[in-house]
Design an enzyme around this catalytic site. Structure first.
Site, PDB file in Angstrom:
ATOM      1  NE  ARG A 125      12.780  -2.795 -15.926  1.00 59.12           N
ATOM      2  CZ  ARG A 125      11.364  -2.384 -15.892  1.00 59.12           C
ATOM      3  NH1 ARG A 125      11.183  -1.051 -15.797  1.00 59.12           N
ATOM      4  NH2 ARG A 125      10.564  -3.433 -16.274  1.00 59.12           N
ATOM      5  CD  GLU A 150      11.323   0.468   0.598  1.00 52.92           C
ATOM      6  OE1 GLU A 150      11.232  -0.467  -0.509  1.00 52.92           O
ATOM      7  OE2 GLU A 150      10.623   1.390   0.396  1.00 52.92           O
ATOM      8  CE  LYS A 152      10.011   4.227   1.274  1.00 57.00           C
ATOM      9  NZ  LYS A 152       8.615   4.117   0.658  1.00 57.00           N
ATOM     10  CB  CYS A 154      14.824  -8.286 -15.556  1.00 54.99           C
ATOM     11  SG  CYS A 154      15.236  -9.910 -14.791  1.00 54.99           S
ATOM     12  CG  HIS A 191      -5.761  -4.280  21.187  1.00 57.06           C
ATOM     13  ND1 HIS A 191      -6.535  -4.882  22.303  1.00 57.06           N
ATOM     14  CD2 HIS A 191      -5.955  -3.188  20.975  1.00 57.06           C
ATOM     15  CE1 HIS A 191      -7.691  -3.995  22.411  1.00 57.06           C
ATOM     16  NE2 HIS A 191      -7.186  -2.916  21.449  1.00 57.06           N
ATOM     17  CD1 TRP A 241      15.230  -7.936  -8.133  1.00 62.76           C
ATOM     18  CD2 TRP A 241      13.578  -9.305  -8.526  1.00 62.76           C
ATOM     19  NE1 TRP A 241      14.280  -8.343  -6.740  1.00 62.76           N
ATOM     20  CE2 TRP A 241      13.191  -9.352  -7.302  1.00 62.76           C
ATOM     21  CE3 TRP A 241      12.678 -10.307  -9.324  1.00 62.76           C
ATOM     22  CZ2 TRP A 241      12.442  -9.943  -6.564  1.00 62.76           C
ATOM     23  CZ3 TRP A 241      11.417 -11.114  -8.408  1.00 62.76           C
ATOM     24  CH2 TRP A 241      11.429 -10.729  -7.188  1.00 62.76           C
ATOM     25  CE  LYS A 292      10.835   3.640  -8.316  1.00 64.16           C
ATOM     26  NZ  LYS A 292      10.549   3.974  -6.673  1.00 64.16           N
ATOM     27  CD  GLU A 332       5.582   4.623   2.157  1.00 57.26           C
ATOM     28  OE1 GLU A 332       5.248   3.868   2.160  1.00 57.26           O
ATOM     29  OE2 GLU A 332       6.591   5.208   1.534  1.00 57.26           O
ATOM     30  CG  ASN A 365      11.447  -7.503 -17.389  1.00 52.89           C
ATOM     31  OD1 ASN A 365      11.288  -7.849 -16.332  1.00 52.89           O
ATOM     32  ND2 ASN A 365      10.686  -6.279 -17.825  1.00 52.89           N
ATOM     33  N   GLY A 366      10.890 -11.001 -17.179  1.00 52.86           N
ATOM     34  CA  GLY A 366       9.761 -11.646 -17.078  1.00 52.86           C
ATOM     35  C   GLY A 366       9.623 -13.068 -16.572  1.00 52.86           C
TER      36      GLY A 366
HETATM   37  O1  M6R Z   1       5.111   1.021  -8.984  1.00 46.38           O
HETATM   38  P1  M6R Z   1       4.230   0.662  -8.107  1.00 46.38           P
HETATM   39  O2  M6R Z   1       3.753   1.820  -7.249  1.00 46.38           O
HETATM   40  O3  M6R Z   1       2.954  -0.136  -8.475  1.00 46.38           O
HETATM   41  O4  M6R Z   1       4.950  -0.154  -7.021  1.00 46.38           O
HETATM   42  C1  M6R Z   1       4.364  -0.725  -5.818  1.00 46.38           C
HETATM   43  C2  M6R Z   1       5.718  -1.362  -4.680  1.00 46.38           C
HETATM   44  O5  M6R Z   1       6.245  -2.313  -5.373  1.00 46.38           O
HETATM   45  C3  M6R Z   1       6.179  -0.209  -4.266  1.00 46.38           C
HETATM   46  O6  M6R Z   1       5.676   0.860  -3.873  1.00 46.38           O
HETATM   47  C4  M6R Z   1       7.245  -0.746  -3.196  1.00 46.38           C
HETATM   48  O7  M6R Z   1       6.812  -1.037  -2.141  1.00 46.38           O
HETATM   49  C5  M6R Z   1       8.495   0.440  -2.911  1.00 46.38           C
HETATM   50  N1  M6R Z   1       9.869  -0.328  -2.717  1.00 46.38           N
HETATM   51  C6  M6R Z   1       8.230   1.013  -1.602  1.00 46.38           C
HETATM   52  O8  M6R Z   1       9.392   2.109  -1.239  1.00 46.38           O
END
Ligand code: M6R
Length: 618
Positions: free
Chosen positions: A27, A498, A495, A2, A514, A76, A613, A491, A102-103
């Site tokens: 956000r 997501e 990517k 949010c 395994h 969100w 984000k 990673e 927000n929260g």
């Molecule tokens: O702001 P942060 O680095 O603490 O965020 C952690 C994760 O939420 C963030 O890396 C998330 O996994 C991303 N969407 C990855 O691309």
């Protein structure tokens, strides 16, 4: 999780609030809403969907012309599905008070029952509507002003919040408060106008002066008069510290790129350079990092380093584990912050905890930090966002200086986090004598070449686009790597998942036999990182195993590779570097690949579904 924004001053509030929402959309983008006050009436509009949907429905509305005060929200969803009714802002029962939040209010159900028994009715399923009615009830019972009512009400809630509240009966003020979710207040010239937002981006073109509320603070903002900041718990007035923002408009715009993600991928050479600039003198073998220099004994006497983080930052932490153990010979554990915080971990004052977070606002990481501090550990933050909650909560830290990262999928945050961790590992190795002077100098000189190498590597884009076309319709993908590149495999898979919604898994290459090997057939693309150092021969064997089961192999190799080229279906070359720094290079083609596949599939690259984000809820 949010975004909230608001304006009170002498300009038309609508464009400021709506543009602010666009900048905060990273956000959360389940729904959006806006409230304007025209001096007589409140105009409120909200809708499921994005800020652009909100703009469409407000096109013909009076609201656009209404007033010099307004608040807005981009959501969100937590409590209540994303629909028009659950969208913010929310009115109180009387219709006089309006809130954006927000929260999460954790004890909202108990409060809701109590308010219901007193005759309050609720239109939405949200915790936020409960909060605004609680504020109204307190205001009525105590006969107090809005600021006092907000303060008293917040003392009765459990949870996290950043709120902005408007009261029609006192229309020249806004009340904002925070606990666990950020709030920045932009201060205009001569106290004539004020901006409120979850971060400073919505008001950057209007003012460089900002107040970042601390946790547990409330601000009463009065048009033409100024701001009073108080502690929510004690009602004690505190001095508001005005900071000068370093952010500029260019940094938060796409600058000719189609998406923020691709802009941020291309920014990595500069971001890495900005991260190590002023922190190392390769020829002299000098590494200067104030946060480390000032706390060297803590690091040198540590029994172990525990790294806590989430998502991509956790992957950077895993690379950190290899770096610290290999270079500085310090035992390292890497923990998901969300598990660590609830695991009753064994931590002592001899532990150093490194918390990694791009946003500096991730709720689980913040909670892990607080837990580690309560057990006496020294906590060091690696954050990108200056002045963020994690940056303030940690004992010391190092910023990554990557600049704003707006695409929800982290790219430059990852490589700059690895850069900071590399510098720390080298500094500790130097101090402990676990690496020779020559070795440290060598590493620093090699690190210095990385920005140019990435610049050159980005030229492989057409090849990556071709590979993306070939595999864009895959439904599953495997990513394999070993040693320093095992976290890169994780990673790479994250990517792809997501932003393209293709199922992908990262594995240590040797783990494949395994279990995951059962998945391999002619429809399974396998992305293998097979750089020439480390465990090259072992990875080549793993590639053979995939080949003999008809899997499709896309290999990332070092320039000049011969062996893998003969076996793999596609090969992407990275420049030669130290093994420890290969993640800074091998990750680039994987970022590009995810980006192109997502674009080809028509996905919303910068705002993937269900994500946000900064994850400020647990
Ligand atoms: O702001 P942060 O680095 O603490 O965020 C952690 C994760 O939420 C963030 O890396 C998330 O996994 C991303 N969407 C990855 O691309």
């Amino acid at each position: 999780m949010c975004g909230i924004t608001g304006y009170i001053g002498y300009r038309d509030a609508y464009p400021i609030v709506i543009n602010g929402l666009k900048r905060l959309e990273y956000r959360g983008y389940d729904s959006a809403g806006i409230m304007m006050y025209d001096g007589e009436n409140i105009h409120l509009s909200k809708t499921k969907g994005k800020v652009s949907d909100l703009e469409k429905i407000t096109e013909q509305e009076e609201l656009r012309k209404a007033g010099k005060i307004g608040i807005g929200h981009t959501r969100w969803a937590t409590h209540g599905v994303p629909n028009d009714t659950n969208s913010h802002p929310h009115f109180s029962e009387s219709g006089d008070l309006v809130i954006v939040h927000n929260g999460i209010i954790e004890n909202y159900d108990t409060i809701k029952k109590e308010l219901t028994s007193r005759g309050y009715t609720f239109k939405s399923d949200t915790d936020t509507e409960v909060l605004i009615n609680l504020i109204e009830e307190v205001k009525k019972n105590e006969g107090c002003k809005l600021g006092k009512a907000v303060q008293l009400a917040l003392n009765n809630v459990i949870g996290a919040y950043a709120i902005a509240v408007f009261d029609k009966t006192k229309p020249n003020e806004l009340v904002v408060a925070r606990l666990g979710s950020p709030i920045a207040i932009g201060v205009g010239k001569e106290n004539k106008e004020f901006f409120v937002a979850s971060d400073a981006s919505p008001f950057i073109e209007f003012t460089k002066d900002a107040i970042y509320l601390e946790d547990g603070e409330l601000a009463i903002i009065k048009r033409d008069k100024g701001i009073k900041v108080r502690k929510i718990e004690t009602d004690k007035e505190v001095d508001a510290d005005i900071q000068e923002l370093q952010l500029n408009l260019e940094q938060i715009e796409k600058g000719g790129f189609d998406h923020f993600m691709i802009k941020e991928i291309h920014e990595q050479p500069k971001a890495i350079l900005d991260t190590y600039r002023g922190r190392m003198l390769p020829n002299e073998g000098i590494i200067k990092m104030a946060g480390i220099d000032d706390n060297l004994p803590k690091f040198l006497n540590a029994d172990r380093i525990i790294i806590v983080a989430c998502g991509t930052s956790w992957h950077a932490g895993l690379v950190g584990e290899y770096l610290f153990e290999d270079m500085a010979r310090i035992p390292v554990e890497v923990e998901y912050a969300s598990e660590f915080r609830y695991r009753n971990p064994v931590i002592t004052s001899k532990d150093v905890v490194i918390a990694i977070s791009q946003s500096g606002e991730t709720a689980d990481t913040l909670a892990a930090i607080k837990l580690a501090k309560s057990k006496g550990a020294f906590v060091f933050g690696v954050c990108n966002v200056v002045g963020s909650s994690i940056a303030r909560e940690t004992h010391a830290g190092a910023y990554t200086h990557a600049g704003p990262e707006i695409g929800v999928a982290s790219t430059k945050a990852f490589t700059t986090q690895i850069t900071v961790l590399s510098l720390i590992a080298l500094k500790l190795a130097q101090e402990k004598g676990t690496l020779s002077k020559t070795a440290v100098n060598n590493y620093l000189q090699t690190l210095q070449q990385i920005p140019n190498q990435i610049e050159k590597l980005l030229e492989i884009d057409p090849l990556v686009q071709h590979i993306s076309e070939v595999y864009m319709h895959a439904t599953n993908c495997l990513y394999l790597g070993r040693g320093f590149n095992f976290p890169v495999a994780l990673e790479g898979a994250l990517k792809l998942k997501e932003i393209s919604y293709i199922h992908a898994e990262g594995y240590p290459a040797a783990e494949m036999k395994h279990g995951p090997i059962a998945l391999i057939d002619e429809n399974m693309p396998v992305f293998v990182i097979a750089t020439n150092k480390g465990h090259y021969e072992k990875v080549v064997s793993n590639i053979q195993e995939i080949k003999s089961r008809s899997g499709k192999i896309i290999a990332i190799v070092t320039e000049g590779d011969v062996t893998v080229k003969e076996i793999a279906d596609h090969v992407i070359e990275i420049p030669e570097t130290e093994e420890a720094f290969t993640p800074l290079l091998t990750t680039i083609p994987l970022q590009l690949l995810s980006y192109h596949i997502a674009v080809m599939l028509g996905k919303n690259v910068d705002q993937p579904r269900n994500l946000a984000k900064s994850v400020t809820v647990e």
